[in-house]
Design an enzyme around this catalytic site. Structure first.
Site, PDB file in Angstrom:
ATOM      1  N   ASN A   9      32.512  34.736  49.403  1.00  0.00           N
ATOM      2  CA  ASN A   9      32.705  35.023  47.979  1.00  0.00           C
ATOM      3  C   ASN A   9      32.401  33.747  47.198  1.00  0.00           C
ATOM      4  OD1 ASN A   9      33.603  35.678  45.441  1.00  0.00           O
ATOM      5  ND2 ASN A   9      35.784  35.750  45.986  1.00  0.00           N
ATOM      6  N   TRP A  10      31.248  33.751  46.536  1.00  0.00           N
ATOM      7  CA  TRP A  10      30.828  32.539  45.818  1.00  0.00           C
ATOM      8  C   TRP A  10      31.504  32.419  44.459  1.00  0.00           C
ATOM      9  CZ3 TRP A  10      24.795  32.737  46.838  1.00  0.00           C
ATOM     10  CH2 TRP A  10      24.577  32.558  48.217  1.00  0.00           C
ATOM     11  N   LYS A  11      32.210  33.421  44.043  1.00  0.00           N
ATOM     12  CA  LYS A  11      32.908  33.423  42.737  1.00  0.00           C
ATOM     13  C   LYS A  11      31.917  33.074  41.617  1.00  0.00           C
ATOM     14  CE  LYS A  11      37.038  32.197  45.244  1.00  0.00           C
ATOM     15  NZ  LYS A  11      38.413  31.774  45.189  1.00  0.00           N
ATOM     16  N   HIS A  95      40.556  41.462  43.699  1.00  0.00           N
ATOM     17  CA  HIS A  95      40.802  40.057  44.036  1.00  0.00           C
ATOM     18  C   HIS A  95      41.920  39.513  43.145  1.00  0.00           C
ATOM     19  CE1 HIS A  95      40.140  35.778  44.614  1.00  0.00           C
ATOM     20  NE2 HIS A  95      39.437  36.093  45.696  1.00  0.00           N
ATOM     21  N   GLU A  97      42.280  36.826  41.678  1.00  0.00           N
ATOM     22  CA  GLU A  97      41.829  36.146  40.449  1.00  0.00           C
ATOM     23  C   GLU A  97      41.569  37.162  39.348  1.00  0.00           C
ATOM     24  OE1 GLU A  97      38.617  33.916  42.172  1.00  0.00           O
ATOM     25  OE2 GLU A  97      40.049  32.645  43.239  1.00  0.00           O
ATOM     26  N   GLU A 167      44.895  38.897  51.518  1.00  0.00           N
ATOM     27  CA  GLU A 167      44.719  37.577  50.926  1.00  0.00           C
ATOM     28  C   GLU A 167      46.025  37.139  50.272  1.00  0.00           C
ATOM     29  OE1 GLU A 167      40.389  36.446  50.204  1.00  0.00           O
ATOM     30  OE2 GLU A 167      41.158  37.270  48.367  1.00  0.00           O
ATOM     31  N   GLY A 173      42.404  29.211  47.847  1.00  0.00           N
ATOM     32  CA  GLY A 173      41.960  27.989  47.169  1.00  0.00           C
ATOM     33  C   GLY A 173      42.951  26.845  47.216  1.00  0.00           C
ATOM     34  N   SER A 213      41.863  30.100  52.266  1.00  0.00           N
ATOM     35  CA  SER A 213      41.639  28.775  52.862  1.00  0.00           C
ATOM     36  C   SER A 213      41.126  28.845  54.297  1.00  0.00           C
ATOM     37  CB  SER A 213      42.922  27.931  52.773  1.00  0.00           C
ATOM     38  OG  SER A 213      43.264  27.719  51.413  1.00  0.00           O
ATOM     39  N   GLY A 234      36.175  31.915  50.567  1.00  0.00           N
ATOM     40  CA  GLY A 234      35.795  31.401  49.256  1.00  0.00           C
ATOM     41  C   GLY A 234      35.018  30.102  49.384  1.00  0.00           C
TER      42      GLY A 234
HETATM   43  C1  PEP Z   1      38.920  33.967  48.010  1.00  0.00           C
HETATM   44  O1  PEP Z   1      38.681  33.605  46.874  1.00  0.00           O
HETATM   45  O2  PEP Z   1      38.876  35.164  48.313  1.00  0.00           O
HETATM   46  C2  PEP Z   1      39.307  32.951  48.982  1.00  0.00           C
HETATM   47  C3  PEP Z   1      39.793  33.353  50.118  1.00  0.00           C
HETATM   48  O3  PEP Z   1      39.109  31.645  48.616  1.00  0.00           O
HETATM   49  P1  PEP Z   1      39.307  30.348  49.550  1.00  0.00           P
HETATM   50  O4  PEP Z   1      38.628  30.631  50.861  1.00  0.00           O
HETATM   51  O5  PEP Z   1      38.629  29.237  48.794  1.00  0.00           O
HETATM   52  O6  PEP Z   1      40.766  30.158  49.723  1.00  0.00           O
END
Ligand code: PEP
Length: 257
Positions: A9-11, A95, A97, A167, A173, A213, A234
């Site tokens: 997921n490049w956001k 998600h 976010e 998640e 993050g 993470s 992410g």
């Molecule tokens: C995500 O945004 O879905 C995510 C898991 O981010 P990260 O891997 O950076 O924690």
């Protein structure tokens, strides 16, 4: 039986040229891992160029969001029908976010799951508890309520293709991933709930992936858990070597990454 799935997921990162460059690097670094599925989720504006670069590879295209309706007066939104045109195979919904920054609720996400399925796109359905909910030992209650609301009305014949992404919000993050035991406890619980809702046969087919993470130095232990079927990644997905190592559960020290 369940083919592991890794989704990057490049956001809201990477311009068109940057996304193109990273995709080219990824196709080389990841190669063709026959025993796992890999997908990348660039921003909407990069879906078309990324789609054409990966068309000759085994990598799949994912979107980061969609609207619940297929068309209409929804300025600024993108529909499942539009995504399907670009050969989008997966779409991330719910998600944390989007829940936090755009006030998305389980009811809204449920409609998005229906929209994805209606357009033959696999929804990657995110759920997970906040840090304070884990501290209050409410994790399983929270994810049970989320799962029930998110899958409300989703029929049995559509259910096996859905992907669930556990998640924990506190792990996204932050650099603090759930331990393999913590992830397994929730994944197993979710699979039991899916068995109750649908059947054991269906629950055994549904992939439950972990996000929060994930890095090349923690993926192996997470993947050793019997109910962890891959990862939603992410920040580590924007480093081609790191993401390739994750997809093959290859250990890399942070220093190497
Ligand atoms: C995500 O945004 O879905 C995510 C898991 O981010 P990260 O891997 O950076 O924690």
């Amino acid at each position: 039986m369940r083919k592991p799935l890794f989704v990057g997921n490049w956001k809201m990162n990477l311009t068109g040229p940057e996304a193109t460059e990273l995709t080219k690097k990824l196709t080389l670094a990841v190669g063709d891992l026959g025993n796992v599925e890999v997908a990348i989720a660039p921003a909407f504006t990069s879906l078309r160029p990324v789609s054409s670069i990966i068309s000759a590879s085994s990598m799949g295209l994912a979107a980061q969001n969609l609207h619940a309706e297929d068309k209409g007066a929804f300025t600024g939104e993108i529909s499942g029908a539009m995504l399907a045109e670009l050969r989008v195979k997966y779409v991330i919904v719910g998600h944390s976010e989007r829940r936090r920054a755009f006030n998305e609720t389980d009811v809204m996400v449920n409609l998005k799951i229906e929209a994805a399925l209606r357009n033959n796109i696999v929804p990657i359905v995110c759920l997970g508890e906040k840090g304070e909910e884990r501290l209050a030992r409410k994790t399983l209650t929270v994810v049970r309520k989320q799962l029930n609301a998110l899958l409300e009305g989703i029929p049995l014949e559509q259910s096996a293709k859905i992907v669930i992404a556990y998640e924990p919000v506190w792990a996204i993050g932050t650099g603090h991933n759930a331990t393999p035991d913590q992830a397994q406890e929730v994944h197993k619980y979710l699979r039991d709930r899916l068995t109750k809702r649908y059947s054991k046969e269906i629950a055994d087919q549904i992939r439950i992936i972990y996000g929060g993470s994930v890095r090349a130095d923690n993926i192996y232990d997470l993947m050793m858990e019997s109910d962890v079927d891959g990862a939603l990644v992410g920040s580590s997905s924007r480093d081609s070597e790191q993401f390739a190592a994750i997809c093959s559960y290859r250990h890399m020290n942070k220093a190497e990454a």
